[in-house]
Every structure is written in structure tokens, then in C-alpha cells.
Design an enzyme around this catalytic site. Structure first.
Site, mmCIF file in Angstrom:
data_model
loop_
_atom_site.group_PDB
_atom_site.id
_atom_site.type_symbol
_atom_site.label_atom_id
_atom_site.label_comp_id
_atom_site.label_asym_id
_atom_site.label_seq_id
_atom_site.Cartn_x
_atom_site.Cartn_y
_atom_site.Cartn_z
ATOM 1 N N GLU A 68 19.580 35.544 44.009
ATOM 2 C CA GLU A 68 18.786 35.667 45.183
ATOM 3 C C GLU A 68 18.078 37.070 45.264
ATOM 4 O O GLU A 68 16.977 37.008 45.431
ATOM 5 C CB GLU A 68 19.594 35.495 46.365
ATOM 6 N N PRO A 273 29.150 35.773 29.595
ATOM 7 C CA PRO A 273 29.884 35.335 30.744
ATOM 8 C C PRO A 273 29.265 35.771 32.241
ATOM 9 O O PRO A 273 28.710 36.905 32.049
ATOM 10 C CB PRO A 273 31.325 35.860 30.542
ATOM 11 N N ARG A 274 29.476 34.840 33.001
ATOM 12 C CA ARG A 274 28.899 35.384 34.230
ATOM 13 C C ARG A 274 29.372 36.506 34.555
ATOM 14 O O ARG A 274 28.741 37.497 35.634
ATOM 15 C CB ARG A 274 28.987 33.951 35.313
ATOM 16 N N LEU A 314 26.547 43.845 32.018
ATOM 17 C CA LEU A 314 25.794 43.505 33.067
ATOM 18 C C LEU A 314 24.403 44.117 32.798
ATOM 19 O O LEU A 314 24.305 44.958 32.227
ATOM 20 C CB LEU A 314 26.126 44.151 34.336
#
Length: 428
Positions: A68, A273-274, A314
Site C-alpha cells: 500500500e 522471504p516476505r 529488505l
């Protein structure tokens, strides 16, 4: 237009949210710590601001997580004006980390307040927004009602509701109508969502279909020098990415990669991986299955001997999409609801996905009609699809998916600008 009075359900929700606030705060703190959030800022979840409010007009835009946030990032640039301040709230620490790197200069980030009356009251008392913008399916009763009580206009951007959410709201139609009627404007991803919200009691005059802003978002960034170095290191090996995997999916991805390696022993999987904090558990699982792997968070790079590259960091997803011709978008073999397929489409990747993608049903339906993605049922099906698409004797299979994905995204470029014009007009 005067909004409908609060229903007994909304009054009960407010009372229970007040009584349960201490428990909700403890649970939120536990989740925040587990996801390695900055504990010094946890007070923001209880409505305690960590920055001063700037003078002048202010738009508050609430996004939940990474997807989002990225969908409105370019919109934040378009809303930049000398007499306007922008406040962005997120719920997850991963989105907060991304916001710290990518928000335009001067845009303020805070963690979103819990939907308890006290936390929301403190938040609104401090920030006093002139306009509140909620993204996608963020319908928090106390935030919406209390903003309306203060005369703060609220909009719902890129609105979408899953079939289960629509059924749940359909069981309390008066409550749904009371909440939806407190928005000044609702901009939906599709005509189907617009009609569904109207059936729940949203006034037709406030509804507008503006398309999916995620399709109009800019491509994810990546380090070009790092991409060149990795491309040189990987060479011409058959390559695919499993993106945003969740607990329970790494085993399926491993089984599919084993099928691919049976046909192409030099194949390389980049597994993303998330939640990177799961890296230790994933490494242990893969090593127990006999894989040779390197781990990004340890500073290692893939070598010819390694079969899997565990990309447990990340903010580098754009790098992996840039490198790979083929991406499996995970979160769709377990009941997570899927993840954003437009992000790999921007890089011309062929896109595979599992059957459990309710949160992105419209996106996958649209891309499916354009023959720009391919669904798989399970690990075996994923393995067969990998072998077919990475077959050097039939390159047209892969190229067709890649070409169709690029073509579709070109048609989605005007959605974000339309939303920006609407917000600026409302603020004025």
C-alpha cells in the site's frame, strides 16, 4: 450531507475497543517487537506523536504495509506543495523501514494509532489533519467516525474489499452504510468494487472508479552496479525468483526447484522471504533438504556451486526482479491472500502465482485475461511450469508472458494522476 447516526454495532465496537485497549496495546507491542520494530517509537501506536505538527494544511495518508505504501509513493511526490504538509502512517515495521529510505523530503512518517478511542483521540488532537486518506481496505470505525466528528473530510483511495469482507459487511448493512457515508469520496479499483460498495449503502455520488493505483506505481528501485555484478556472476544459468514467501511455502518452492534442477542442474533460485527475520529457519530447512546455498544477509554472493540464494534482506526486491526472467509471487500457496503482481510486471518478468490470491483477485484476473500471468495449483504444478517456461527449445512461452505484462502496464499510467487531481481539488 448529514451522515447516518451511529448504529448499536458501532456503539458496541467503541465500548469494547475502550475496554480492550490495554490488552490490544500489549498484543500490538508483542507483534511490534517480534517484527523488530523500533521500540523507542512504539508509543506512536498508542497515539503519542514523536514529531511536532508543522504549521499550515496537512494531509494524513494511512497505508498498512509495503504494498500500500508503494502504491501511493508517486502520489506523495505529486501532492508536494510549499503550503502543504504530508503525514504518512504505516502499521508494519517493514513499511516504516521503506518509508525511511523512500519518502520525499519533508514528508513525516508515524506508526498508525491503534483503533481505540484514546489512541485515535491523541493522534487527532496532535496532528489535526485537514484531510484523511485511507488506502485500499482500511476501514477502521473509530478513526473514521472520530475524524467525521471533528469535521475532517476522509477519502478511501484505491478501494478494494475481498469477497469475505463484503459478506461480513453485508451482515451489518446499517453499520456499513453509516461508515461508508462518512467518507467524502471513495475511489475504487474496479467497477465491481464500486457497485458492491453502493449495495452496502455508500452514496453513489461519492463513488468513482479510478483503477488500480498499484498498476500505475513506478518500478521498484535497484542498485544498477550491484545488478551488473550479480548478472556477471550468475551468467546464463536458468534463473527464477520466489518472491515474498511465507511460512509453509519454502517447502513447496524447494520441491519445485528440485524438479527444475532435474532438467537443468545448473538452475539457480533466488528465494526472497516476505519477512527476512525468518532467514535462520529457512536456511535450516533448506540445508536439511540438501541444498547448497548462500545467504544475502551474511554478505555472501551466489557461486556456481550454489543452487539457492537466500535473499533475506529488505528493500532489494527490485534488484531480484531486474535479474530474473521468471517470478513466482508467493503468499498464494498458503491462505495469505497473495502479493502484488504488478511489481515484477514492471520489469518484464513472466509471472506465476498460486490459487490463494484473494487480496489481489482483480489484478490476477486482469493479468490473466491479458495472458500476462499463469496460475499454478501446487508445488508439482509450479515445478512443471518452471520446466516449460525455462525450456531453451521453446523461448516463445516465456516471452509471451513477459511481453503481455509490459503491454498491460503501459495502459495503466494515468490512474495515479487522476487521484492526485481529485485530492488537490478536495483540499482546496
Amino acid at each position: 450531507m448529514t451522515p447516518a447516526p451511529l448504529t448499536p454495532v458501532l456503539r458496541l465496537y467503541r465500548m469494547l475497543a475502550t475496554l480492550a485497549a490495554p490488552l490490544a496495546l500489549r498484543m500490538a507491542r508483542k507483534r511490534f517487537a517480534a517484527r523488530q520494530g523500533p521500540m523507542a517509537r512504539f508509543g506512536e501506536r498508542n497515539g503519542h506523536a514523536s514529531q511536532p505538527r508543522p504549521g499550515g494544511r496537512l494531509i494524513w495518508m494511512h497505508t498498512v504495509s509495503v504494498g500500500e505504501f508503494l502504491s501511493v509513493l508517486d502520489l506523495l511526490h505529486e501532492l508536494d506543495a510549499p503550503d502543504l504538509s504530508l503525514l504518512v502512517t504505516t502499521t508494519t515495521s517493514s513499511a516504516a523501514d521503506l518509508a525511511a529510505r523512500r519518502l520525499p523530503q519533508g514528508v513525516i512518517h508515524q506508526f498508525a494509532p491503534l483503533d481505540t478511542p484514546m489512541a485515535v483521540r491523541r493522534f487527532l488532537d496532535h496532528w489535526r489533519p485537514d484531510l484523511a486518506a485511507f488506502v485500499e481496505s482500511e476501514i477502521w470505525p473509530n478513526q473514521i467516525v472520530m475524524a467525521a466528528e471533528r469535521g475532517i473530510p476522509a477519502v478511501l483511495l484505491n478501494a478494494r474489499l475481498s469477497a469475505s469482507s463484503l459478506r461480513a459487511w453485508g451482515r451489518v448493512p446499517a453499520t456499513a452504510s453509516a461508515l461508508l457515508g462518512r467518507f467524502a469520496r471513495i475511489m475504487t479499483q474496479s467497477d465491481d468494487t464500486r457497485r458492491a460498495l453502493e449495495s452496502l449503502g455508500a452514496p453513489a455520488a461519492i463513488l468513482e472508479t479510478t483503477g488500480d493505483m498499484k498498476a500505475a506505481a513506478a518500478p521498484l528501485p535497484f542498485d544498477a552496479a550491484e545488478a551488473a555484478a550479480l548478472h556477471h556472476r550468475i551468467g546464463s544459468r536458468p534463473l527464477w525468483v520466489a518472491a515474498s514467501t511465507h511460512d509453509g511455502e519454502e517447502g513447496a518452492v524447494s520441491a519445485a526447484h528440485r524438479q527444475l534442477c532435474a532438467a537443468h542442474p545448473d538452475a539457480l533460485l533466488i528465494l526472497v522471504p516476505r519477512h527476512p527475520e525468518r532467514g535462520d529457519a529457512i536456511e535450516a530447512l533448506l540445508r536439511a533438504e540438501g541444498w547448497r546455498l548462500a545467504r544475502r544477509s551474511a554478505g555472501a554472493a551466489p557461486t556456481e556451486e550454489q543452487q539457492i540464494y537466500l535473499a533475506d534482506t529488505l528493500g532489494e526486491t527490485g534488484l531480484w526482479y531486474h535479474l530474473a526472467p521468471l517470478v513466482f509471487v508467493a503468499g498464494s500457496l498458503t491462505p495469505v491472500g497473495g502479493h502484488n503482481p504488478y511489481e515484477p510486471a514492471h520489469f518484464g518478468c513472466a509471472i506465476l502465482h498460486g490459487p490463494l490470491h484473494a487480496n489481489f483477485k482483480q489484478a490476477y484476473d486482469t493479468l490473466g485475461r491479458e495472458e500476462a500471468c499463469l496460475g499454478v495449483a501446487d508445488a508439482n504444478d509450479l515445478g512443471r511450469a518452471l520446466r516449460a517456461l525455462l525450456d531453451p527449445d521453446h523461448p516463445e512461452r516465456l516471452q509471451r508472458l513477459q511481453t503481455n505484462a509490459r503491454r498491460y502496464l503501459k495502459s495503466a499510467a494515468n490512474n495515479r494522476a487522476a487521484v492526485a487531481r481529485t485530492l488537490i481539488a478536495m483540499l482546496r
